[in-house]
Scaffold this active site. Sequence first.
Site, PDB file in Angstrom:
ATOM      1  N   ASP A 258      46.677  25.551  33.305  1.00  0.00           N
ATOM      2  CA  ASP A 258      46.683  24.155  32.865  1.00  0.00           C
ATOM      3  C   ASP A 258      45.420  23.230  33.667  1.00  0.00           C
ATOM      4  O   ASP A 258      45.204  23.408  34.970  1.00  0.00           O
ATOM      5  CB  ASP A 258      47.986  23.455  33.344  1.00  0.00           C
ATOM      6  N   GLU A 300      43.272  26.078  29.525  1.00  0.00           N
ATOM      7  CA  GLU A 300      43.511  24.693  28.795  1.00  0.00           C
ATOM      8  C   GLU A 300      42.702  23.789  29.299  1.00  0.00           C
ATOM      9  O   GLU A 300      42.830  23.224  30.142  1.00  0.00           O
ATOM     10  CB  GLU A 300      44.952  24.409  28.960  1.00  0.00           C
TER      11      GLU A 300
END
Length: 729
Positions: A258, A300
């Site tokens: 992330d 991401e």
Amino acid sequence: MTTPLVSTINGSPSLTQSMELLSHLTFDASPVLVSSPLSSSSEELLDYSVHERSEISVCNNLWYKEAIFYEVYVRAFYDIDGTGNGGLAGITNKLDYLHSLGVDCIWLLPIYPSPLKDDGYDVADYCDIHPDYGNINDFKILVKAVHERNMKIIADFIPNHCSNRHKWFQSARQSRDSPFRDYFVWSDTPEKYKEARIIFLDVEQSNWTYDEMAGQYYWHRFYKEQPDLNFDNPKVQDEMINIMKFWLDLGIDGFRVDAVPYLFEREGTSCENLPETHIFLKRMRKFVDENYPGRIILAEACQMPDEVRKYFGEGEGDEFHMGFHFPVMPRIYMSIMRGKGDCLREIMESTPSIPSTCQWVTFLRNHDELTLEMVTPEERKEMWSFYAPVPRMKINMGIRRRLAPLLGGDQRKIELAYSLLFTLPGSPIIYYGDEICMGDNIWLEDRHGVRTPMQWNDSAPNGGFSSASKIYSPVIDDPEYGYQKVNVHECEKDPSSLYHIIRQMIQRRRKHLSFGHGSFKWVSSDNSHIASYMRICGIDRMLVVHNLSDQHQTVKLHTHTVLTFEGGSGLAVGRLNREKTPQPTRKVHVQYSQPNHTTTKPHSSLFDNKSGLPTQQQQNDQHQHPPHVSFLKVETISDDAQSHYLVDILTDYQVMVDSDGYVTLDLDPYQFFWFSMGEITTLGEGPKSRDLRRKSIFVNRPSDLLAQANSSSSFSSSSTLHIPSPIQE
């Protein structure tokens, strides 16, 4: 929700109609046999055979290039214990559903202990399971069950920030002498790093928050409850590597990492995509490759493609194996909204090449808002006006709606969107529930409106999700998308449902290497409503055609190069030694016609009319000047003597290319075709024509596979891989 049906055109059924025909078939029921106790669909012994992967993927640990990913919000999927929350045991219970759909890899949203300010992205303990979801033993059972089905499983890893409830932060704020003080970024003033943008504009006014106990400001790129970790501290970097090791030792197949652009901060910069970030990511990749070969990390990085390209690393790829292609997603919706694909073509043509061991990841929706960060302000206003007419539908820089409501519940549009997703470069991700047209609840806070319980059946009050009287979030219960109407059980019964359409798309996609490994090239036309392109890998060549508009369209596409021979002119068909052009076995769209010359014989006269063989003179000519198929200047492993005969692998609809190398198509609103340009090599051999003989696709020149697959591609660069030896059949 009514499903609009697409009419047939010139004998070509739509994909929806092809599936619906199955429901009208009748069979002679006699004689009747006594059924086994395991004969029901819910109790029968399921086939856990291998999800078919090509040899190139198996031999080179490239499974992720061909995989279909499925994103699961654990809390929302299935509550087997009656607690009101979905858990890991619930996913284990429903693995056969995912296996049947065709899912290759499950992506779990955060499973860590958390106060849930940001649905688990505020991590309180990186090496444990949230008690609502189960425990470490439940996780081990899930991983084992996934691998028994020859599937993979990855999970979210959040290195950029943790929760303010994490023991590190709680210790750090108590004293400047705390051993964890330097785990975070502190300042006596909120004036540092002013060039960094605020990501959560709706709820945060600054990237700095003052902590009374600490007596300083701490840095956070997201919610103030999520303090950023200080990656300038080597101890933080070591902590992250140790966390990865903990989960990899438990058998997980990788991580979706992330918020990777924000790991470091430097004055005078945007604090995104800094060189120091890439140095740490190379260390992360090296650790995975050296200790856990075959595991992956997915980036991401919500950035434009030229910035995301840097996260694949240098050479053959020494950072992430995979990266999200965020700008493609809003442009799929924009293309359907406008009925034109110019914006989609523009972003694809501006996408840089990536190492051949790397892969883009594409999606239609996910657990966050449909982000509009990477479109122009004018395009953002246009998208908001069309897809979010109610102000409540907007959030931050995007739209908080699910796929089906965004496209008005029109299954034709939804199928079209999935066709683009499955055929454009990249490995596709399906967001849980989108395969059954689940709706949303925009009146829930934040992004929770697209994270409602999975709808398994029509049983009250929770649609089969849970037996609890109170659940974490209300199930969708409206006339259009309510669980009484939209649920897995109903979709499985209806052969024309979106669930079965997607299942068939996945099955057919799996048989064609070009979708996972192939090059990509647009096919131009004079009809702006048509998006057409080719995917090419060796002899596997696919022509994909979409009508993006709500009107009937006709398009003429140039798919083959015409060569002029001494004996006449016509379509180049490769090896002419002893092969004849076949007659179509079914009704075709355009009749193949040879030019009618008065002074020379047509191209078909290269064959003796009686024997079907070339004359001696023609054989001599061919020996001196062997004809060659020029397929849009993309080299292929072998020339195909019948490559002008196209078959739609979704409906078996057949069409032929005319003698000038063109194919003319009529498409109904939102209709699409996946034409195979190699299937004719097995035409007439029954089921073989549905499978491009994946295990023998390299039979001619295996050493040239990757060079051929990557030539003329703006999405792959060369890399040395192991090519398996041909299979003798």
